[in-house]
Design a protein around this motif. Structure first.
Motif, PDB file in Angstrom:
ATOM      1  N   TYR A   1     -10.240  12.376  -1.917  1.00  0.00           N
ATOM      2  CA  TYR A   1      -9.108  11.459  -1.750  1.00  0.00           C
ATOM      3  C   TYR A   1      -8.266  11.686  -0.503  1.00  0.00           C
ATOM      4  O   TYR A   1      -7.516  10.800  -0.095  1.00  0.00           O
ATOM      5  CB  TYR A   1      -8.224  11.406  -3.000  1.00  0.00           C
ATOM      6  N   THR A   2      -8.359  12.851   0.148  1.00  0.00           N
ATOM      7  CA  THR A   2      -7.526  13.047   1.341  1.00  0.00           C
ATOM      8  C   THR A   2      -7.869  12.098   2.488  1.00  0.00           C
ATOM      9  O   THR A   2      -6.960  11.627   3.186  1.00  0.00           O
ATOM     10  CB  THR A   2      -7.562  14.513   1.822  1.00  0.00           C
ATOM     11  N   PRO A   3      -9.146  11.768   2.770  1.00  0.00           N
ATOM     12  CA  PRO A   3      -9.409  10.832   3.876  1.00  0.00           C
ATOM     13  C   PRO A   3      -8.754   9.468   3.671  1.00  0.00           C
ATOM     14  O   PRO A   3      -8.271   8.850   4.630  1.00  0.00           O
ATOM     15  CB  PRO A   3     -10.940  10.721   3.879  1.00  0.00           C
ATOM     16  N   ALA A   4      -8.724   8.997   2.419  1.00  0.00           N
ATOM     17  CA  ALA A   4      -8.129   7.686   2.159  1.00  0.00           C
ATOM     18  C   ALA A   4      -6.624   7.708   2.405  1.00  0.00           C
ATOM     19  O   ALA A   4      -6.065   6.759   2.988  1.00  0.00           O
ATOM     20  CB  ALA A   4      -8.425   7.261   0.720  1.00  0.00           C
ATOM     21  N   PHE A   5      -5.948   8.772   1.978  1.00  0.00           N
ATOM     22  CA  PHE A   5      -4.502   8.857   2.183  1.00  0.00           C
ATOM     23  C   PHE A   5      -4.165   8.944   3.673  1.00  0.00           C
ATOM     24  O   PHE A   5      -3.278   8.223   4.159  1.00  0.00           O
ATOM     25  CB  PHE A   5      -3.932  10.069   1.440  1.00  0.00           C
ATOM     26  N   THR A   6      -4.835   9.831   4.393  1.00  0.00           N
ATOM     27  CA  THR A   6      -4.503   9.992   5.816  1.00  0.00           C
ATOM     28  C   THR A   6      -4.898   8.751   6.612  1.00  0.00           C
ATOM     29  O   THR A   6      -4.166   8.320   7.510  1.00  0.00           O
ATOM     30  CB  THR A   6      -5.195  11.232   6.402  1.00  0.00           C
ATOM     31  N   GLY A   7      -6.052   8.156   6.284  1.00  0.00           N
ATOM     32  CA  GLY A   7      -6.475   6.955   6.994  1.00  0.00           C
ATOM     33  C   GLY A   7      -5.550   5.785   6.741  1.00  0.00           C
ATOM     34  O   GLY A   7      -5.227   5.016   7.659  1.00  0.00           O
ATOM     35  N   ALA A   8      -5.098   5.636   5.487  1.00  0.00           N
ATOM     36  CA  ALA A   8      -4.210   4.513   5.154  1.00  0.00           C
ATOM     37  C   ALA A   8      -2.838   4.679   5.799  1.00  0.00           C
ATOM     38  O   ALA A   8      -2.217   3.688   6.203  1.00  0.00           O
ATOM     39  CB  ALA A   8      -4.069   4.384   3.639  1.00  0.00           C
ATOM     40  N   PHE A   9      -2.348   5.915   5.916  1.00  0.00           N
ATOM     41  CA  PHE A   9      -1.046   6.069   6.567  1.00  0.00           C
ATOM     42  C   PHE A   9      -1.147   5.786   8.059  1.00  0.00           C
ATOM     43  O   PHE A   9      -0.324   5.042   8.617  1.00  0.00           O
ATOM     44  CB  PHE A   9      -0.459   7.467   6.351  1.00  0.00           C
ATOM     45  N   ASN A  10      -2.148   6.363   8.703  1.00  0.00           N
ATOM     46  CA  ASN A  10      -2.256   6.208  10.156  1.00  0.00           C
ATOM     47  C   ASN A  10      -2.683   4.816  10.578  1.00  0.00           C
ATOM     48  O   ASN A  10      -2.543   4.455  11.748  1.00  0.00           O
ATOM     49  CB  ASN A  10      -3.228   7.261  10.709  1.00  0.00           C
ATOM     50  N   GLY A  11      -3.189   4.025   9.640  1.00  0.00           N
ATOM     51  CA  GLY A  11      -3.544   2.645   9.932  1.00  0.00           C
ATOM     52  C   GLY A  11      -2.498   1.674   9.410  1.00  0.00           C
ATOM     53  O   GLY A  11      -1.460   1.436  10.053  1.00  0.00           O
ATOM     54  N   PRO A  12      -2.703   1.094   8.221  1.00  0.00           N
ATOM     55  CA  PRO A  12      -1.809   0.048   7.733  1.00  0.00           C
ATOM     56  C   PRO A  12      -0.371   0.492   7.467  1.00  0.00           C
ATOM     57  O   PRO A  12       0.548  -0.299   7.639  1.00  0.00           O
ATOM     58  CB  PRO A  12      -2.481  -0.439   6.446  1.00  0.00           C
ATOM     59  N   ALA A  13      -0.136   1.738   7.079  1.00  0.00           N
ATOM     60  CA  ALA A  13       1.246   2.157   6.808  1.00  0.00           C
ATOM     61  C   ALA A  13       2.064   2.210   8.091  1.00  0.00           C
ATOM     62  O   ALA A  13       3.226   1.781   8.128  1.00  0.00           O
ATOM     63  CB  ALA A  13       1.269   3.512   6.106  1.00  0.00           C
ATOM     64  N   ARG A  14       1.491   2.728   9.159  1.00  0.00           N
ATOM     65  CA  ARG A  14       2.208   2.756  10.437  1.00  0.00           C
ATOM     66  C   ARG A  14       2.507   1.339  10.911  1.00  0.00           C
ATOM     67  O   ARG A  14       3.575   1.077  11.474  1.00  0.00           O
ATOM     68  CB  ARG A  14       1.397   3.515  11.486  1.00  0.00           C
ATOM     69  N   GLN A  15       1.567   0.433  10.675  1.00  0.00           N
ATOM     70  CA  GLN A  15       1.812  -0.960  11.056  1.00  0.00           C
ATOM     71  C   GLN A  15       2.918  -1.573  10.199  1.00  0.00           C
ATOM     72  O   GLN A  15       3.803  -2.273  10.715  1.00  0.00           O
ATOM     73  CB  GLN A  15       0.520  -1.762  10.907  1.00  0.00           C
ATOM     74  N   PHE A  16       2.883  -1.323   8.903  1.00  0.00           N
ATOM     75  CA  PHE A  16       3.893  -1.846   7.988  1.00  0.00           C
ATOM     76  C   PHE A  16       5.292  -1.359   8.381  1.00  0.00           C
ATOM     77  O   PHE A  16       6.263  -2.124   8.362  1.00  0.00           O
ATOM     78  CB  PHE A  16       3.553  -1.397   6.565  1.00  0.00           C
ATOM     79  N   LEU A  17       5.376  -0.093   8.777  1.00  0.00           N
ATOM     80  CA  LEU A  17       6.661   0.505   9.150  1.00  0.00           C
ATOM     81  C   LEU A  17       6.993   0.284  10.622  1.00  0.00           C
ATOM     82  O   LEU A  17       8.081   0.666  11.069  1.00  0.00           O
ATOM     83  CB  LEU A  17       6.638   2.006   8.848  1.00  0.00           C
TER      84      LEU A  17
END
Length: 469
Positions: free
Chosen positions: A343-359
């Motif tokens: 599960y760590t790749p999904a969390f780090t990938g989602a933050f550095n991709g869509p979460a950074r864009q959302f924020l």
């Protein structure tokens, strides 16, 4: 150290409980000043604040553990308005695309959310002075300073306040509660909190020299989680993990406790009977259990629980299993754990991709999920009070302070049994303590059903404080 601080606000709308909720996402950095006034490190935070909310709304101050971990896990796993998108917790991607989805369990309709990354984690910067905070005591003092700063900046002194700590964050929360209600080295704090929410609790594991010293045999505290994992994988006599967990709890409180107390004086017949019961609960062979004097450990269980399949369950979440390691050289504590590796790749990938864009975070700075050097350098000296003693002191001082403990029954790192034992043996008013277990692991919110159950329990825990404000 010279860098541009990440400070900006974006506005969003989410559907929570069937209602549209408009909120601001405030990205903010709290610089650590040096004697010459230069920034030598920073605390980074993301605050989700309901637009036009009252100053009396409850506030959650949220942090993960490590030490050296960012708040990524609780951000995208539980509390954020957008969380990791997955069909189920066993279908998490380990390669792109990594996606987010609207969090239907988000609590922004009830409270504001502050996610905190200490220096050297997340976007929190390391610098010349940040290493001075790499200790149990100084880290807690820094969090007290930051909370004071946040309350001043946002005018929220009248709000019900809650700490939310996970794993090592439980130790941090205990120390913060102790000193934020009293004094740090330089000043009186006297900041009252309504409650603390402890997930993946480590307080029982970290108190061998304090209230819980000379405690009970750890086999008794770990067996219920071993039983739940074995039932999940179908290698025991039980089909229902929660039934196995409860059955093991009852066995530990009576027959198993008595057998371990007797040690070498236990009769052959009784030893055989206990070994057979342990076999029924865990699937481990009776001869193996007898060879180890009926005593269990995580190392023993991980090695043999799924041996017939050539697999090992994950320490952080025993539902996950991976092929047993062969001669692969030095093991990676995260990458080679059956759960963390999934599960760590999904969390780090989602933050550095869509979460950074959302924020709308456009900084080129790297986001650090876990800082292992910080972890290795950490000073765990307790300075006169263990975490259990700090928790007891905070509860004694404040008759309004309440505690919530949430554990995953498949967590083999900080087991639910160790949490229950710690709670029962810390001298505090248990009528102000809630203890819950969930069908999940070290992160008890991993899995949509577990997250929904946990969120509902947290709503019930927080609402009494908000109702009379």
């Amino acid at each position: 150290m010279s860098h541009t601080l990440i400070e900006h606000t974006t506005t969003h709308t989410a559907s929570i409980g069937g209602e549209a909720v408009t909120f601001c996402a405030v990205c903010d950095e709290y610089p650590l000043p040096s004697s010459d006034g230069q920034c030598t490190g920073s605390v980074f935070s993301i605050s989700y604040l309901v637009k036009d909310g009252t100053p009396e709304r409850p506030v959650l101050f949220i942090f993960n553990g490590g030490p050296g971990s960012s708040s990524l896990w609780m951000h995208l796993g539980l509390f954020g308005p957008q969380t990791l998108a997955y069909r189920d917790e066993f279908d998490l991607p380990v390669a792109p695309p990594f996606l987010l989805e609207e969090n239907g369990d988000c609590m922004l309709d009830l409270c504001d959310i502050v996610l905190i990354d200490p220096p050297g984690t997340g976007f929190g910067c390391s610098g010349a002075s940040s290493g001075a905070y790499a200790s149990y005591q100084k880290d807690a003092e820094l969090f007290c300073d930051y909370i004071h700063h946040w309350l001043d900046k946002h005018g929220r002194w009248q709000a019900p306040k809650y700490l939310v700590g996970e794993s090592y964050g439980s130790l941090r929360a205990a120390r913060i509660l102790d000193i934020i209600g009293g004094c740090t080295e330089n000043q009186l704090n006297a900041i009252g909190f309504d409650g603390a929410i402890i997930l993946g609790n480590a307080i029982g594991c970290a108190d061998e020299e304090g209230i819980l010293r000379n405690g009970i045999e750890r086999s008794l505290l770990q067996l219920p989680s071993f039983a739940a994992v074995s039932a999940y994988h179908g290698v025991s006599s039980y089909a229902d993990p929660m039934q196995a967990f409860r059955e093991a709890q009852g066995f530990c409180a009576g027959t198993y406790l008595h057998a371990l107390y007797q040690g070498e004086r236990l009769s052959v017949a009784d030893c055989t009977a206990v070994a057979e019961k342990l076999h029924a609960l865990t699937g481990l062979s009776a001869p193996l259990l007898q060879a180890h004097r009926l005593k269990l450990s995580a190392e023993l269980y991980i090695r043999y629980a799924l041996e017939s399949r050539g697999q090992c369950p994950g320490l952080y979440d025993g539902r996950y299993a991976a092929d047993a390691p062969l001669d692969l050289g030095e093991m990676d504590s995260v990458g080679d754990d059956a759960a963390m590796s999934r599960y760590t790749p999904a969390f780090t990938g989602a933050f550095n991709g869509p979460a950074r864009q959302f924020l709308d975070i456009r900084s080129t700075r790297s986001y650090c999920p876990i800082n292992f050097k910080l972890n290795a350098d950490w000073d765990m000296s307790y300075h006169g009070k263990t975490p259990a003693q700090s928790l007891a002191a905070a509860m004694r001082r404040s008759p309004q302070l309440r505690l919530f403990f949430g554990s995953g029954v498949f967590d083999l790192i900080t087991t639910a049994g160790e949490t229950a034992y710690a709670v029962d043996h810390i001298p505090m008013d248990l009528s102000r303590v809630v203890v819950k277990e969930y069908l999940s692991g070290h992160m008890p919110y991993l899995g949509k059903e577990a997250r929904r159950a946990l969120t509902q329990d947290l709503r019930e825990f927080i609402q009494p404080a908000s109702a009379h404000r």
